[in-house]
Motif scaffolding. Structure first.
Motif, PDB file in Angstrom:
ATOM      1  N   UNK A 137       0.831  -1.204   0.000  1.00 27.83           N
ATOM      2  CA  UNK A 137       0.000   0.000   0.000  1.00 27.83           C
ATOM      3  C   UNK A 137       0.868   1.259   0.000  1.00 27.83           C
ATOM      4  N   UNK A 138       1.907   1.242   0.834  1.00 30.40           N
ATOM      5  CA  UNK A 138       2.830   2.378   0.893  1.00 30.40           C
ATOM      6  C   UNK A 138       3.489   2.573  -0.472  1.00 30.40           C
ATOM      7  N   UNK A 139       3.922   1.481  -1.083  1.00 28.86           N
ATOM      8  CA  UNK A 139       4.569   1.547  -2.394  1.00 28.86           C
ATOM      9  C   UNK A 139       3.612   2.109  -3.436  1.00 28.86           C
ATOM     10  N   UNK A 140       2.359   1.729  -3.360  1.00 32.00           N
ATOM     11  CA  UNK A 140       1.372   2.259  -4.298  1.00 32.00           C
ATOM     12  C   UNK A 140       1.263   3.777  -4.158  1.00 32.00           C
ATOM     13  N   UNK A 141       1.241   4.269  -2.934  1.00 30.99           N
ATOM     14  CA  UNK A 141       1.187   5.712  -2.715  1.00 30.99           C
ATOM     15  C   UNK A 141       2.438   6.401  -3.251  1.00 30.99           C
ATOM     16  N   UNK A 142       3.589   5.757  -3.068  1.00 28.98           N
ATOM     17  CA  UNK A 142       4.847   6.327  -3.565  1.00 28.98           C
ATOM     18  C   UNK A 142       4.791   6.481  -5.081  1.00 28.98           C
ATOM     19  N   UNK A 143       4.368   5.447  -5.764  1.00 26.72           N
ATOM     20  CA  UNK A 143       4.347   5.515  -7.225  1.00 26.72           C
ATOM     21  C   UNK A 143       3.207   6.393  -7.749  1.00 26.72           C
TER      22      UNK A 143
END
Length: 175
Positions: A33-39
Motif C-alpha cells: 500500500x505504501x509503495x502504491x502511494x509512492x508511485x
C-alpha cells in the motif's frame, strides 16, 4: 516521461520500494500500500523526473518510500494513542471522585487533537517538522537535512508551530 518509460521505472523500482517499506512497517501488505502511494506520487510528477541518473532515481525512491512508511506509522500510532486515551479517560472517570473533572480532561484531549489536525491542514510542512523534532525527538540537524532547510529555519518552524498550536487551543476552548 511517457507512459512506457514510467512503466519501466515502476517495474525497476517496485521491489526496492516494497523492501524498504516492509522494513519500516513490518507487513508485506501494508508495504505494498505504501509503495502504491509512492508511485502515485511519482506518476503525478513524472514530467519532472530526471531519469538520466540511475543512482539519483534509486535514492529518490528510497527517500520517498521511507517518508511514506514513517507517515503510515505515525498515523497508525496516533490512532492507537487515541484509543488508549479513551480507555484511560474511561478508567479515570470510574476512579475519579468528580465526573466533571474527568469530562474536562477528555475535552482538553479532544481540543488538542483538533488543534493538531488544523495545523496539519493549514501548514503540513510545519506540522511534519514539529512532529519529527518535538514528538519523535529527532535532532534539528537531522530534520534540516531531510527537508533541505537550515537548522535555524527548522527551529523557527517548530517555534511557529508551537505558538500556532497554543493560539489554536485558546481559540477552540473559547468556542
Amino acid at each position: 516521461m511517457n507512459s512506457e518509460e514510467f512503466k519501466a521505472f515502476y517495474d525497476r523500482y517496485y521491489d526496492v520500494s516494497v523492501k524498504v517499506a516492509s522494513a519500516i512497517v513490518q507487513s508485506r501488505f501494508t508495504a505494498e500500500d505504501v509503495t502504491q502511494e509512492v508511485f502515485m506520487y511519482f506518476y503525478g510528477i513524472r514530467e519532472r523526473l530526471d531519469v538520466s541518473c540511475e543512482a539519483r532515481l534509486h535514492a529518490l525512491v528510497v527517500w520517498k518510500t521511507t517518508n511514506k512508511g514513517r507517515d503510515y506509522l505515525r498515523k497508525s500510532y496516533v490512532k492507537r494513542e487515541v484509543m488508549y486515551d479513551n480507555d484511560v479517560a474511561e478508567l479515570q472517570y470510574r476512579t475519579t471522585e468528580s465526573a466533571e473533572a474527568a469530562l474536562l480532561g477528555m475535552e482538553k484531549r479532544q481540543y488538542l487533537s483538533m488543534a493538531f489536525e488544523n495545523l496539519h491542514r493549514k501548514n503540513p510542512v510545519n506540522f511534519m517538522i514539529f512532529m519529527r523534532v518535538v514528538m519523535e525527538g529527532a535532532s534539528t540537524e537531522e530534520v534540516a537535512r531531510e527537508f533541505g532547510y537550515t537548522r535555524n529555519n527548522v527551529n523557527n518552524r517548530v517555534l511557529r508551530a508551537r505558538n500556532w498550536l497554543l493560539e489554536e487551543l485558546e481559540r477552540l476552548e473559547k468556542e
